[in-house]
Design a protein around this motif. Structure first.
Motif, PDB file in Angstrom:
ATOM      1  N   VAL A   1      -1.606   4.006  -1.363  1.00  0.00           N
ATOM      2  CA  VAL A   1      -0.190   4.349  -1.083  1.00  0.00           C
ATOM      3  C   VAL A   1       0.130   4.411   0.412  1.00  0.00           C
ATOM      4  CG1 VAL A   1       1.648   6.049  -1.477  1.00  0.00           C
ATOM      5  CG2 VAL A   1      -0.064   5.652  -3.246  1.00  0.00           C
ATOM      6  N   LEU A   2       1.203   3.720   0.765  1.00  0.00           N
ATOM      7  CA  LEU A   2       1.711   3.714   2.136  1.00  0.00           C
ATOM      8  C   LEU A   2       3.045   4.453   2.162  1.00  0.00           C
ATOM      9  CD1 LEU A   2       1.552   2.483   5.059  1.00  0.00           C
ATOM     10  CD2 LEU A   2       2.937   0.597   4.160  1.00  0.00           C
ATOM     11  N   LYS A   3       3.170   5.373   3.131  1.00  0.00           N
ATOM     12  CA  LYS A   3       4.441   6.093   3.265  1.00  0.00           C
ATOM     13  C   LYS A   3       5.236   5.463   4.402  1.00  0.00           C
ATOM     14  CE  LYS A   3       5.984  10.800   4.349  1.00  0.00           C
ATOM     15  NZ  LYS A   3       5.608  12.211   4.284  1.00  0.00           N
TER      16      LYS A   3
ATOM     17  N   LEU B   1       6.188  -3.882  -3.746  1.00  0.00           N
ATOM     18  CA  LEU B   1       5.622  -4.504  -4.953  1.00  0.00           C
ATOM     19  C   LEU B   1       4.183  -4.008  -5.070  1.00  0.00           C
ATOM     20  CD1 LEU B   1       5.782  -6.538  -7.314  1.00  0.00           C
ATOM     21  CD2 LEU B   1       5.096  -8.331  -5.718  1.00  0.00           C
ATOM     22  N   ALA B   2       3.890  -3.335  -6.182  1.00  0.00           N
ATOM     23  CA  ALA B   2       2.530  -2.822  -6.416  1.00  0.00           C
ATOM     24  C   ALA B   2       1.995  -3.486  -7.687  1.00  0.00           C
ATOM     25  CB  ALA B   2       2.550  -1.305  -6.508  1.00  0.00           C
ATOM     26  N   ASN B   3       2.237  -2.839  -8.847  1.00  0.00           N
ATOM     27  CA  ASN B   3       1.785  -3.434 -10.112  1.00  0.00           C
ATOM     28  C   ASN B   3       2.836  -4.333 -10.754  1.00  0.00           C
ATOM     29  OD1 ASN B   3      -0.760  -2.179 -10.071  1.00  0.00           O
ATOM     30  ND2 ASN B   3       0.174  -0.261 -10.762  1.00  0.00           N
ATOM     31  N   GLY B   4       4.020  -4.338 -10.186  1.00  0.00           N
ATOM     32  CA  GLY B   4       5.056  -5.248 -10.671  1.00  0.00           C
ATOM     33  C   GLY B   4       5.942  -4.690 -11.764  1.00  0.00           C
ATOM     34  N   GLN B   5       5.782  -3.411 -12.073  1.00  0.00           N
ATOM     35  CA  GLN B   5       6.555  -2.829 -13.177  1.00  0.00           C
ATOM     36  C   GLN B   5       8.063  -2.802 -12.894  1.00  0.00           C
ATOM     37  OE1 GLN B   5       5.437  -1.300 -16.330  1.00  0.00           O
ATOM     38  NE2 GLN B   5       4.022  -2.913 -15.747  1.00  0.00           N
ATOM     39  N   ALA B   6       8.426  -2.365 -11.695  1.00  0.00           N
ATOM     40  CA  ALA B   6       9.858  -2.302 -11.351  1.00  0.00           C
ATOM     41  C   ALA B   6      10.451  -3.711 -11.365  1.00  0.00           C
ATOM     42  CB  ALA B   6      10.039  -1.649  -9.976  1.00  0.00           C
ATOM     43  N   ALA B   7       9.723  -4.661 -10.761  1.00  0.00           N
ATOM     44  CA  ALA B   7      10.208  -6.048 -10.697  1.00  0.00           C
ATOM     45  C   ALA B   7      10.365  -6.633 -12.100  1.00  0.00           C
ATOM     46  CB  ALA B   7       9.230  -6.890  -9.876  1.00  0.00           C
TER      47      ALA B   7
ATOM     48  N   GLU C   1       4.712  -5.892   0.235  1.00  0.00           N
ATOM     49  CA  GLU C   1       3.858  -6.199  -0.926  1.00  0.00           C
ATOM     50  C   GLU C   1       2.457  -5.672  -0.661  1.00  0.00           C
ATOM     51  OE1 GLU C   1       3.560 -10.448  -2.124  1.00  0.00           O
ATOM     52  OE2 GLU C   1       1.396 -10.109  -2.030  1.00  0.00           O
ATOM     53  N   LYS C   2       1.921  -4.921  -1.630  1.00  0.00           N
ATOM     54  CA  LYS C   2       0.515  -4.531  -1.544  1.00  0.00           C
ATOM     55  C   LYS C   2      -0.254  -5.587  -2.345  1.00  0.00           C
ATOM     56  CE  LYS C   2       1.500  -0.429  -2.907  1.00  0.00           C
ATOM     57  NZ  LYS C   2       1.254   0.888  -3.491  1.00  0.00           N
ATOM     58  N   SER C   3      -0.801  -6.530  -1.612  1.00  0.00           N
ATOM     59  CA  SER C   3      -1.381  -7.726  -2.237  1.00  0.00           C
ATOM     60  C   SER C   3      -2.678  -7.429  -2.985  1.00  0.00           C
ATOM     61  CB  SER C   3      -1.622  -8.798  -1.181  1.00  0.00           C
ATOM     62  OG  SER C   3      -0.446  -9.009  -0.438  1.00  0.00           O
TER      63      SER C   3
HETATM   64  P1  5GP Z   1       5.409  -1.362  -9.060  1.00  0.00           P
HETATM   65  O1  5GP Z   1       6.505  -1.179 -10.042  1.00  0.00           O
HETATM   66  O2  5GP Z   1       5.332  -2.748  -8.497  1.00  0.00           O
HETATM   67  O3  5GP Z   1       4.079  -0.871  -9.570  1.00  0.00           O
HETATM   68  O4  5GP Z   1       5.734  -0.391  -7.845  1.00  0.00           O
HETATM   69  C1  5GP Z   1       6.875  -0.638  -7.087  1.00  0.00           C
HETATM   70  C2  5GP Z   1       7.711   0.594  -6.967  1.00  0.00           C
HETATM   71  O5  5GP Z   1       6.923   1.756  -6.742  1.00  0.00           O
HETATM   72  C3  5GP Z   1       8.631   0.434  -5.768  1.00  0.00           C
HETATM   73  O6  5GP Z   1       9.963   0.401  -6.232  1.00  0.00           O
HETATM   74  C4  5GP Z   1       8.369   1.655  -4.915  1.00  0.00           C
HETATM   75  O7  5GP Z   1       9.448   2.544  -5.029  1.00  0.00           O
HETATM   76  C5  5GP Z   1       7.152   2.323  -5.472  1.00  0.00           C
HETATM   77  N1  5GP Z   1       5.915   2.102  -4.677  1.00  0.00           N
HETATM   78  C6  5GP Z   1       4.814   1.427  -5.082  1.00  0.00           C
HETATM   79  N2  5GP Z   1       3.838   1.515  -4.169  1.00  0.00           N
HETATM   80  C7  5GP Z   1       4.322   2.239  -3.151  1.00  0.00           C
HETATM   81  C8  5GP Z   1       3.772   2.663  -1.884  1.00  0.00           C
HETATM   82  O8  5GP Z   1       2.618   2.409  -1.517  1.00  0.00           O
HETATM   83  N3  5GP Z   1       4.589   3.393  -1.084  1.00  0.00           N
HETATM   84  C9  5GP Z   1       5.875   3.716  -1.438  1.00  0.00           C
HETATM   85  N4  5GP Z   1       6.583   4.402  -0.550  1.00  0.00           N
HETATM   86  N5  5GP Z   1       6.421   3.331  -2.612  1.00  0.00           N
HETATM   87  C10 5GP Z   1       5.653   2.600  -3.467  1.00  0.00           C
END
Ligand code: 5GP
Length: 194
Positions: free
Chosen positions: A19-21, A127-133, A155-157
């Protein structure tokens, strides 16, 4: 995008290997000049794609999405994460597991703001696991609209989101791609394009 990478290096805080803030410029305090540059970069990358609308998710997707919408001359719709008394018409919904909150939630967009004529650019902050996208892709599909691609600020690749989306045939344009957050240090994916 060099200006974004420098900002991450200077003001980002690595909270863990995962996690990056970035509360100093994107997730809490917002740097409008940087957001403008981000919006311009998304607009340049998708200028030939016939985009008619941008779809994002509240709250941190809104600032970069609005700047892209301003530059592209198209409206921006944001998915709501919370129920609202005014959001009742013709709802398009999807279930999204939040990476940061570790809870499942329902996101919703009124179908009044998306039509089968729309070509949609989806924008989000991370973009982490892609759930929101994937939740946003599902909403666009429910409206019968098409997806022009996804514009991601960070993007967290090392997490599988990009791979999942590309496997499904979607174009992903990320302005900063992080290879690792190990040992408290941000390492970027080396790219020809910056
Ligand atoms: P995903 O749905 O791709 O797993 O995660 C994307 C969502 O989670 C983004 O909309 C964001 O709000 C949040 N998120 C995921 N990883 C991070 C992170 O490392 N730092 C922050 N600040 N938000 C994250």
């Amino acid at each position: 995008m060099e200006a974004l990478k420098r900002k991450i290096e200077e003001e980002g805080v690595v909270l863990s290997d995962q996690v990056l803030k970035v509360d100093a410029f994107l997730n809490h305090q917002i740097d409008p000049l940087l957001m403008k540059k981000i919006g311009d970069e998304f607009a340049a990358r998708f200028e030939k794609d016939g985009v008619t609308k941008i779809v994002t998710i509240e709250s941190s997707g809104i600032a970069p999405a609005v700047m892209a919408g301003l530059q592209m001359g198209v409206p921006v719709v944001f998915a709501r994460k919370h129920k609202s008394l005014t959001l009742t018409d013709n709802l398009l919904t999807s279930s999204v597991y939040s990476f940061t909150k570790q809870t499942e939630s329902q996101i919703a967009v009124s179908g009044n703001h998306l039509s089968d004529q729309d070509r949609v650019l989806i924008i989000d902050d991370f973009l982490a696991n892609g759930q929101a996208a994937l939740g946003l892709v599902s909403i666009v599909q429910q409206a019968g609209a098409s997806v022009a691609g996804l514009g991601i600020v960070i993007e967290k690749s090392f997490q599988p989101g990009r791979e999942e989306l590309v496997k499904l045939g979607y174009r992903v344009e990320s302005l900063a791609r992080i290879e690792s957050l190990e040992k408290g240090k941000v390492s970027f994916v080396q790219e020809v394009r910056s």
